[in-house]
Design a protein around this motif. Structure first.
Motif, PDB file in Angstrom:
ATOM      1  N   GLY A   1       1.027  -1.232   0.117  1.00  0.00           N
ATOM      2  CA  GLY A   1       0.095  -0.029   0.177  1.00  0.00           C
ATOM      3  C   GLY A   1       0.886   1.247   0.121  1.00  0.00           C
ATOM      4  N   LEU A   2       0.193   2.394   0.094  1.00  0.00           N
ATOM      5  CA  LEU A   2       0.889   3.617   0.158  1.00  0.00           C
ATOM      6  C   LEU A   2       0.527   4.267   1.495  1.00  0.00           C
ATOM      7  N   VAL A   3       1.530   4.821   1.940  1.00  0.00           N
ATOM      8  CA  VAL A   3       1.574   5.421   3.448  1.00  0.00           C
ATOM      9  C   VAL A   3       1.929   6.810   3.578  1.00  0.00           C
ATOM     10  N   TRP A   4       0.891   7.336   4.266  1.00  0.00           N
ATOM     11  CA  TRP A   4       1.450   8.961   4.750  1.00  0.00           C
ATOM     12  C   TRP A   4       1.558   9.037   6.343  1.00  0.00           C
ATOM     13  N   LEU A   5       2.648   9.342   6.701  1.00  0.00           N
ATOM     14  CA  LEU A   5       3.143   9.428   7.983  1.00  0.00           C
ATOM     15  C   LEU A   5       3.399  10.960   8.296  1.00  0.00           C
TER      16      LEU A   5
ATOM     17  N   SER B   1       6.052  12.197   5.725  1.00  0.00           N
ATOM     18  CA  SER B   1       6.499  11.573   4.425  1.00  0.00           C
ATOM     19  C   SER B   1       5.495  11.000   3.757  1.00  0.00           C
ATOM     20  N   GLY B   2       5.510  10.613   2.552  1.00  0.00           N
ATOM     21  CA  GLY B   2       4.598   9.834   1.597  1.00  0.00           C
ATOM     22  C   GLY B   2       5.714   8.626   1.019  1.00  0.00           C
TER      23      GLY B   2
ATOM     24  N   LEU C   1      10.675  16.431  -1.347  1.00  0.00           N
ATOM     25  CA  LEU C   1       9.198  16.650  -1.551  1.00  0.00           C
ATOM     26  C   LEU C   1       8.549  15.447  -1.755  1.00  0.00           C
ATOM     27  N   SER C   2       7.759  15.118  -0.913  1.00  0.00           N
ATOM     28  CA  SER C   2       6.821  13.804  -1.074  1.00  0.00           C
ATOM     29  C   SER C   2       5.514  14.051  -1.223  1.00  0.00           C
ATOM     30  N   LEU C   3       4.922  13.364  -2.134  1.00  0.00           N
ATOM     31  CA  LEU C   3       3.208  13.655  -2.251  1.00  0.00           C
ATOM     32  C   LEU C   3       2.736  12.250  -2.724  1.00  0.00           C
ATOM     33  N   ILE C   4       1.478  12.161  -2.461  1.00  0.00           N
ATOM     34  CA  ILE C   4       0.436  11.202  -2.909  1.00  0.00           C
ATOM     35  C   ILE C   4      -0.895  11.771  -3.535  1.00  0.00           C
ATOM     36  N   TRP C   5      -1.033  11.472  -4.918  1.00  0.00           N
ATOM     37  CA  TRP C   5      -2.185  11.695  -5.512  1.00  0.00           C
ATOM     38  C   TRP C   5      -3.226  10.567  -5.400  1.00  0.00           C
ATOM     39  N   ILE C   6      -4.463  11.128  -4.943  1.00  0.00           N
ATOM     40  CA  ILE C   6      -5.555  10.273  -5.001  1.00  0.00           C
ATOM     41  C   ILE C   6      -7.016  10.735  -5.793  1.00  0.00           C
ATOM     42  N   PRO C   7      -7.257   9.657  -6.321  1.00  0.00           N
ATOM     43  CA  PRO C   7      -8.360  10.101  -7.467  1.00  0.00           C
ATOM     44  C   PRO C   7      -9.598  10.749  -6.750  1.00  0.00           C
TER      45      PRO C   7
END
Length: 916
Positions: free
Chosen positions: A518-522, A573-574, A758-764
């Motif tokens: 999975g993807l994790v955002w901390l 961080s992602g 730079l950390s990022l997560i794109w979500i629909p």
């Protein structure tokens, strides 16, 4: 004219036997004074003397050859006197024998030959041991051999061996006795003590005897030493034999011990079998004894019962030594029950109190109780209440009385507001109905859907297998100094203490191990006060599996304030994770000074300080990580340049043509964080500080999405960070800019350690939404602020999942209300002016629909740095929400006042919602 008498010497001279009355005159006559000067060292003379000694050694005086040699070379060695060459006697003169003219010598030339200058090392007439004797007992002079017509028959007196040796030694002046200049005794007598080492002297008879005795003594000593060596060898042999015997005894003892241990093991096994047998036999024996006992007394009891009652007497229960037997009527008496009809399973015990006995599940110790005895097949688990007031006498403070309650404690006179400040402590929550602190539930191994907070207990629940998102929170602590490896330099791993158990991860040894993809955002809220040199750095590290190496996700530097106040920082961080990936928090220092520093204080907040948001791959989310450029100097404005290090789907996320922005292909919600390490120089940096701005560009139009403020420093290392969530459409870009005051020189860093990333997560958009707001212009708290809620003004578009309470609704413009179940992630930044010792920014949950009110996340900061105009504080957290959940933000100022809170750039809140 020289006469014959002047040349005559020895016993064959004229008149020696005939009594010639002619006087003898000349240098060689007896009684004449020697005209030879005192002897001195002359190398030439020494050489000639050596030649003379060699010639005399080869020619014996009594042989004809020697006589001829004497006739040809009549020169004699001068005497070596010890006192300047004076003659013997009272006047110190020594008499010489008359010289003898060789046979056949009659002319003046021959006489002149005799009167040639004598060499310095001329031979003496007196030779040997007799020179040491007195004159009256000295033997007569021996005549030299004479060859020729004038010489008579040779008559030599008998010569002793000692005289012959002395004569032989006397012929060699180098081997003779020392002269008076060399320390010899007067009158020709030499003492034993006068002999010096290194001189070739002939020892006396006493010396020879002493040497013989010494030789014999040495032989005896050698024989004694040899005998002692033999004794020593015998003793060594005996010692070796004793050592061998001792080793053999030790081997025997070890063998006996080994056999004894084997016998003990056998005895233990036999004892175990015997104990099991005894238990069975004793139970059966006890049963037989009880049965015979009742049979013997049953007749009397039955007769008495018939006579008095005339009806059956039923005894339903009789408890004798913990063994239960039922007596029901006369026909079925006695009927023993041995126990439960079937063996009980694991974590079960046989309850004999039931009729009939049944297997029951072992009781779990409730929160606030500790275990006394474990569960056994015949007895339940025993627990005892923990007395918190006795264990921690100051748990309620010094002036507040503590009352112990089952599973918790009560602080008399404490209000709910004081309990929200964290009075109950870790692993306890405040129950407003009972008005006491109670221990948080452990959920007995089940997953925790909601962690324990200051006002709410842990919520236990079974997560669904088809979850799209999930959150988890835990507290963080610093290991004790005595722990091995507890050094901030080069790196100290912080301890993650999470009570919540979920199927996504496991928490062991202070770090988190992921169990699913999975993807994790901390997020991590960290507040510390230190006196370490330079700076401290708190960061996140992801350790890969055995095939991959670990990497630093992010890092924030905490500047040196000389231990004056607390500093609150947030690091985020992602990242994309896989099973067996482990996550850890690290605290670093650039030097060893911080290892010995005792002024290191971590502020322990009442809420979970670390939280994570897990997103399933089924959501279609994409993660990207990029680094900034290295070692660049800028003034006033700096736009960072990025270099992508990892991206899970490069089609959705990519960099712009100048690498200064991020482009998105499809619409969605972007959760981002930018952390930039820098070194500033100049007093204007401290006064005005820095700003980090995020811009969204749509169709060529840029718009400020979010801004964070950071107090400046002078000649110090620090970091500026910005985190938030914004909605983007297809083709939009996201860029950043750092502004600083004029006359402020800044060096920006960038490397692979995560300090500039730079950390990022794109979500629909189908599964997520975002809301942004800032503080309102009116109604902001000021002065002595104590837990006052903040009012907000919405800046982004409305979303169906979350909105700000409108006018006319309860807590309008203060509460953020969720209308759909999901997982929320909030980032809050606040810019203000204050004089508070401690500033607390708390995210609160309002109670409703089964949810307990209480804090969700909290961040702490201290005094404003000296010389600065503004200060900042922020927090970040992820947690689950339900339909109807309401959140609000409170501000608390301890020992001081709040002067102003800006509603412009630097103060904002962003809320990300993701469906479950």
């Amino acid at each position: 004219m020289t006469t014959v008498a002047e040349l005559c010497r020895g016993t064959q001279c004229l008149g020696a036997e005939t009594g010639d009355p002619r006087p003898c005159a000349g240098a060689h006559c007896p009684g004449s004074r020697s005209s030879r000067p005192p002897r001195q060292f002359n190398p030439a003379t020494q050489g000639r003397a050596a030649h003379t000694v060699a010639s005399q050694h080869h020619a014996h005086p009594s042989s004809p050859r020697a006589a001829a040699s004497d006739a040809a070379h009549p020169a004699a060695q001068p005497p070596r006197s010890r006192h300047g060459g004076e003659a013997a006697g009272g006047s110190g003169r020594r008499m010489r024998a008359p010289e003898v003219v060789p046979a056949g010598c009659t002319d003046a030339d021959c006489a002149a030959l005799v009167r040639q200058p004598q060499p310095a090392n001329d031979t003496r007439d007196c030779r040997g041991i007799e020179c040491r004797l007195p004159l009256r007992i000295r033997p007569r002079a021996r005549a030299r051999s004479c060859a020729g017509e004038g010489c008579g028959p040779e008559e030599l007196p008998p010569v002793h061996l000692s005289d012959r040796a002395a004569q032989f030694l006397g012929d060699f002046p180098e081997l003779g006795y020392p002269s008076s200049e060399l320390g010899g005794a007067p009158l020709g007598v030499q003492l034993t003590c006068d002999i010096k080492p290194g001189e070739n002297e002939v020892p006396s008879e006493d010396a020879l005897i002493l040497n013989l005795q010494l030789a014999k003594g040495q032989e005896k000593l050698v024989e004694a030493l040899r005998a002692q060596q033999v004794v020593i060898r015998d003793l060594q042999q005996k010692l070796a034999d004793q050592q061998e015997a001792l080793l053999s005894q030790q081997r025997e003892i070890l063998d006996q011990q080994r056999r004894m241990y084997d016998q003990m093991d056998v005895v233990k096994a036999q004892y175990g079998l015997l104990s099991d047998t005894v238990k069975q036999v004793s139970f059966q024996g006890l049963q037989g004894e009880l049965q015979s006992y009742f049979e013997s007394h049953l007749a009397g009891l039955q007769s008495q019962a018939r006579s008095h009652l005339q009806k059956p007497y039923a005894v339903h229960k009789m408890d004798i030594d913990s063994k239960v037997m039922d007596v029901v009527g006369e026909a079925h008496f006695p009927q023993p029950l041995l126990g439960c009809p079937s063996p009980c399973g694991r974590e079960e015990f046989c309850d004999f109190q039931r009729d009939p006995p049944q297997c029951e599940k072992c009781t779990m110790c409730p929160p606030g109780f500790f275990l006394i005895s474990q569960c056994s097949p015949t007895a339940d688990r025993m627990c005892q209440d923990r007395d918190e007031c006795l264990e921690v006498p100051t748990i309620c403070g010094e002036r507040v009385k503590c009352l112990n309650t089952p599973g918790g404690f009560r602080c008399l006179g404490v209000s709910q507001r004081e309990a929200v400040m964290g009075l109950c402590g870790r692993d306890y929550f405040y129950n407003p109905e009972l008005q006491e602190c109670q221990a948080c539930s452990d959920c007995e191994g089940e997953p925790v859907s909601a962690p324990c907070t200051a006002l709410t207990d842990s919520v236990c629940g079974q997560p669904s297998e088809s979850r799209l998102s999930q959150s988890w929170g835990a507290s963080v602590g610093v290991p004790p100094a005595r722990t091995s490896g507890a050094h901030i330099f080069p790196g100290l791993q912080l301890t993650i203490r999470g009570k919540e158990r979920i199927d996504l991860l496991s928490n062991e040894a202070g770090q988190v191990t992921f169990l699913q993809h999975g993807l994790v955002w901390l997020d991590h809220n960290f507040a510390i006060k230190h006196s370490c040199r330079n700076f401290l750095q708190v960061g996140m590290r992801l350790n890969g599996s055995q095939e991959e190496e670990g990497r630093d996700l992010s890092g924030v530097r905490i500047e040196q304030p000389d231990g004056k106040y607390f500093q609150g920082v947030s690091v985020s961080s992602g990242v994309e994770v896989e099973p067996n990936h482990s996550f850890a928090l690290l605290l670093k220092s650039p030097n060893q000074h911080c290892n010995q520093s005792k002024d290191l204080h971590l502020y322990d907040v009442a809420t979970p300080s670390v939280s994570l948001l897990w997103l399933s791959h089924d959501t279609g989310a994409v993660a990207m990580t990029a680094q900034m450029s290295l070692l660049t100097h800028y003034q006033t404005s700096y736009r960072p340049t990025f270099r992508v290090t990892s991206v899970s789907d490069p089609y959705v996320i990519s960099l712009t043509h100048d690498s200064r922005g991020v482009r998105f292909t499809e619409s969605g919600v972007v959760k981002f964080v930018l952390q930039q390490a820098l070194y500033s120089m100049g007093h204007t940096c401290v006064r005005e500080g820095f700003s980090l701005i995020a811009y969204t560009n749509r169709n060529g139009t840029g718009q400020e999405a979010m801004r964070a403020f950071k107090t400046g420093v002078n000649y110090r290392d620090t970091s500026i960070t910005l985190s938030g969530a914004v909605s983007v459409a297809g083709g939009d870009t996201l860029s950043f800019e750092i502004t600083s005051p004029s006359q402020c020189n800044i060096r920006y860093f960038g490397d692979s350690t995560g300090i500039s990333v730079l950390s990022l997560i794109w979500i629909p958009s189908a599964v997520s939404s975002a809301l942004t707001a800032t503080v309102s212009r009116t109604g902001l708290p000021s002065g002595a602020v104590r837990n006052k809620p903040l009012s907000f003004q919405q800046t982004g578009a409305d979303t169906p999942q979350v909105r700000l309470a409108r006018s006319g609704e309860p807590n309008s413009r203060k509460n953020f209300i969720f209308h759909e179940k999901g997982t929320a992630s909030i980032a809050l930044n606040l810019k203000l002016i204050h004089s508070c010792n401690i500033v607390k920014l708390t995210l609160q949950r309002a109670g409703g629909q089964g949810e307990q009110a209480g804090p969700v996340a909290q961040q702490v900061s201290g005094y404003m740095p000296e010389g600065s105009e503004w200060a900042s504080i922020g927090l970040r957290a992820s947690f689950p929400v339900q339909n109807g959940t309401a959140l609000y933000v409170t501000l608390d100022c301890i020992r001081g006042r709040v002067n102003q809170i800006t509603h412009e750039g630097g103060t904002n809140i962003s809320i990300l919602w993701v469906t479950v």
